[in-house]
Scaffold this motif. Sequence first.
Motif, PDB file in Angstrom:
ATOM      1  N   GLY A  20       0.837  -1.277   0.276  1.00  0.00           N
ATOM      2  CA  GLY A  20      -0.049   0.439  -0.240  1.00  0.00           C
ATOM      3  C   GLY A  20       0.749   1.389  -0.062  1.00  0.00           C
ATOM      4  N   LEU A  21       2.309   1.190   0.823  1.00  0.00           N
ATOM      5  CA  LEU A  21       2.440   2.326   0.622  1.00  0.00           C
ATOM      6  C   LEU A  21       3.140   3.091  -0.772  1.00  0.00           C
ATOM      7  N   ASP A  22       3.598   1.321  -2.069  1.00  0.00           N
ATOM      8  CA  ASP A  22       3.838   2.418  -2.878  1.00  0.00           C
ATOM      9  C   ASP A  22       2.361   2.443  -2.952  1.00  0.00           C
ATOM     10  N   PHE A 128       3.741  13.050   9.155  1.00  0.00           N
ATOM     11  CA  PHE A 128       3.326  12.012   9.780  1.00  0.00           C
ATOM     12  C   PHE A 128       4.432  10.404   9.292  1.00  0.00           C
ATOM     13  N   ALA A 129       4.311   9.229  10.583  1.00  0.00           N
ATOM     14  CA  ALA A 129       4.880   8.278  10.262  1.00  0.00           C
ATOM     15  C   ALA A 129       4.543   6.933   9.265  1.00  0.00           C
ATOM     16  N   LEU A 130       4.253   6.618   8.134  1.00  0.00           N
ATOM     17  CA  LEU A 130       3.760   5.509   7.230  1.00  0.00           C
ATOM     18  C   LEU A 130       4.750   4.778   7.398  1.00  0.00           C
ATOM     19  N   LYS A 131       3.317   3.831   7.142  1.00  0.00           N
ATOM     20  CA  LYS A 131       3.785   2.039   7.154  1.00  0.00           C
ATOM     21  C   LYS A 131       2.639   1.447   6.631  1.00  0.00           C
ATOM     22  N   ALA A 132       3.231   0.140   5.389  1.00  0.00           N
ATOM     23  CA  ALA A 132       1.991  -0.130   4.765  1.00  0.00           C
ATOM     24  C   ALA A 132       1.557  -1.068   5.802  1.00  0.00           C
ATOM     25  N   TRP A 141      -3.446  -1.447   1.636  1.00  0.00           N
ATOM     26  CA  TRP A 141      -3.571  -0.042   3.066  1.00  0.00           C
ATOM     27  C   TRP A 141      -2.558   0.896   3.308  1.00  0.00           C
ATOM     28  N   VAL A 142      -1.798   2.042   3.199  1.00  0.00           N
ATOM     29  CA  VAL A 142      -1.176   2.190   3.984  1.00  0.00           C
ATOM     30  C   VAL A 142      -1.653   2.961   5.121  1.00  0.00           C
ATOM     31  N   LEU A 143      -0.721   2.844   6.719  1.00  0.00           N
ATOM     32  CA  LEU A 143      -1.370   3.646   8.274  1.00  0.00           C
ATOM     33  C   LEU A 143      -0.448   4.908   8.083  1.00  0.00           C
ATOM     34  N   ALA A 144      -1.248   5.427   8.106  1.00  0.00           N
ATOM     35  CA  ALA A 144       0.065   6.947   8.613  1.00  0.00           C
ATOM     36  C   ALA A 144      -0.713   7.421  10.199  1.00  0.00           C
ATOM     37  N   THR A 145       0.171   7.697  10.782  1.00  0.00           N
ATOM     38  CA  THR A 145       0.270   8.086  12.242  1.00  0.00           C
ATOM     39  C   THR A 145       0.914   9.285  12.567  1.00  0.00           C
ATOM     40  N   PRO A 146       0.164  10.929  12.792  1.00  0.00           N
ATOM     41  CA  PRO A 146       0.773  11.946  12.609  1.00  0.00           C
ATOM     42  C   PRO A 146       1.732  12.108  13.819  1.00  0.00           C
ATOM     43  N   LEU A 153      -5.787  13.685  15.629  1.00  0.00           N
ATOM     44  CA  LEU A 153      -5.926  12.460  15.469  1.00  0.00           C
ATOM     45  C   LEU A 153      -5.488  11.258  15.572  1.00  0.00           C
ATOM     46  N   GLN A 154      -5.819  10.685  16.172  1.00  0.00           N
ATOM     47  CA  GLN A 154      -4.776   9.135  16.445  1.00  0.00           C
ATOM     48  C   GLN A 154      -4.513   8.665  15.141  1.00  0.00           C
ATOM     49  N   THR A 155      -5.073   7.926  14.419  1.00  0.00           N
ATOM     50  CA  THR A 155      -4.309   7.554  13.136  1.00  0.00           C
ATOM     51  C   THR A 155      -5.663   7.708  12.049  1.00  0.00           C
ATOM     52  N   VAL A 156      -4.924   7.325  10.182  1.00  0.00           N
ATOM     53  CA  VAL A 156      -5.569   7.752   9.182  1.00  0.00           C
ATOM     54  C   VAL A 156      -5.177   6.422   8.526  1.00  0.00           C
ATOM     55  N   ARG A 157      -5.995   5.402   7.433  1.00  0.00           N
ATOM     56  CA  ARG A 157      -6.040   3.822   6.814  1.00  0.00           C
ATOM     57  C   ARG A 157      -6.178   4.574   5.461  1.00  0.00           C
ATOM     58  N   VAL A 158      -5.821   4.359   4.334  1.00  0.00           N
ATOM     59  CA  VAL A 158      -6.068   4.613   3.092  1.00  0.00           C
ATOM     60  C   VAL A 158      -5.624   3.559   2.245  1.00  0.00           C
ATOM     61  N   GLY A 159      -6.513   3.478   1.633  1.00  0.00           N
ATOM     62  CA  GLY A 159      -6.865   2.214   0.515  1.00  0.00           C
ATOM     63  C   GLY A 159      -7.306   2.089  -0.496  1.00  0.00           C
ATOM     64  N   PHE A 160      -6.106   1.590  -1.036  1.00  0.00           N
ATOM     65  CA  PHE A 160      -6.242   1.643  -2.511  1.00  0.00           C
ATOM     66  C   PHE A 160      -6.337   0.623  -3.357  1.00  0.00           C
ATOM     67  N   LYS A 161      -7.439   0.643  -4.684  1.00  0.00           N
ATOM     68  CA  LYS A 161      -7.818  -0.538  -5.308  1.00  0.00           C
ATOM     69  C   LYS A 161      -7.437  -0.258  -6.605  1.00  0.00           C
TER      70      LYS A 161
END
Length: 209
Positions: A20-22, A128-132, A141-146, A153-161
């Motif tokens: 997801g990070l890619d 953000f600290a970003l990780k797959a 998915w990517v998990l992003a932590t400010p 915010l605690q966390t943000v998750r971004v999903g790609f399809k």
Amino acid sequence: MKQIATFFIAAYVASAGATGLDGLEAFVKTVKTARTDFTQVVTVPAKEGQAARTKTSSGVFEFSRPGRFRFVYKKPFEQTIVADGQTLWLYDVDLNQVTSRPQAQALGSTPAALIASAADLKALQADFALKADADSEGLEWVLATPKVKDSALQTVRVGFKAGELAVLEIVDSFGQKSSLRFSAFKANVALEPAAFAFKPPAGADVIRQ
């Protein structure tokens, strides 16, 4: 242009070992403008003696990278949020009230920075600290932590399809969860500059922060 962008991203995230990070990196590099419908479900955590509550809204989201975007909420209440590159505007139609604040102060560690504001992945990693995250629901998915202390915010998750933005999940500091699901996503569409210009309606109460 849309077909080229979608092909490039899909090929990138489908390559061996891609995550997801890619997908996020390819999305930021390749998708410069977009228009998409969205449905947002906000879940308020249960309190003592009360069950969890949900609120659903829907509308249209547009952005032009870097730094300009527009959320138009149509149901159940009309509301418009516009970032014009300098100022972040929020217009509540029912209250006939406009709130404005300097964009640079408002957007650093927000979900909008993840998907619309940053020019590249390096800019995102400053905030953000970003990780797959583990694949699920057929999404990468990517998990992003400010990185900012005391963030709202605690966390943000971004999903790609298949190279397209599909889901944005946000958990705030109070444990409230917002899930935005996108549909009819159109990448690199022509957007009029006027879409990201905002002028308070006549008679509206304007609050500057």
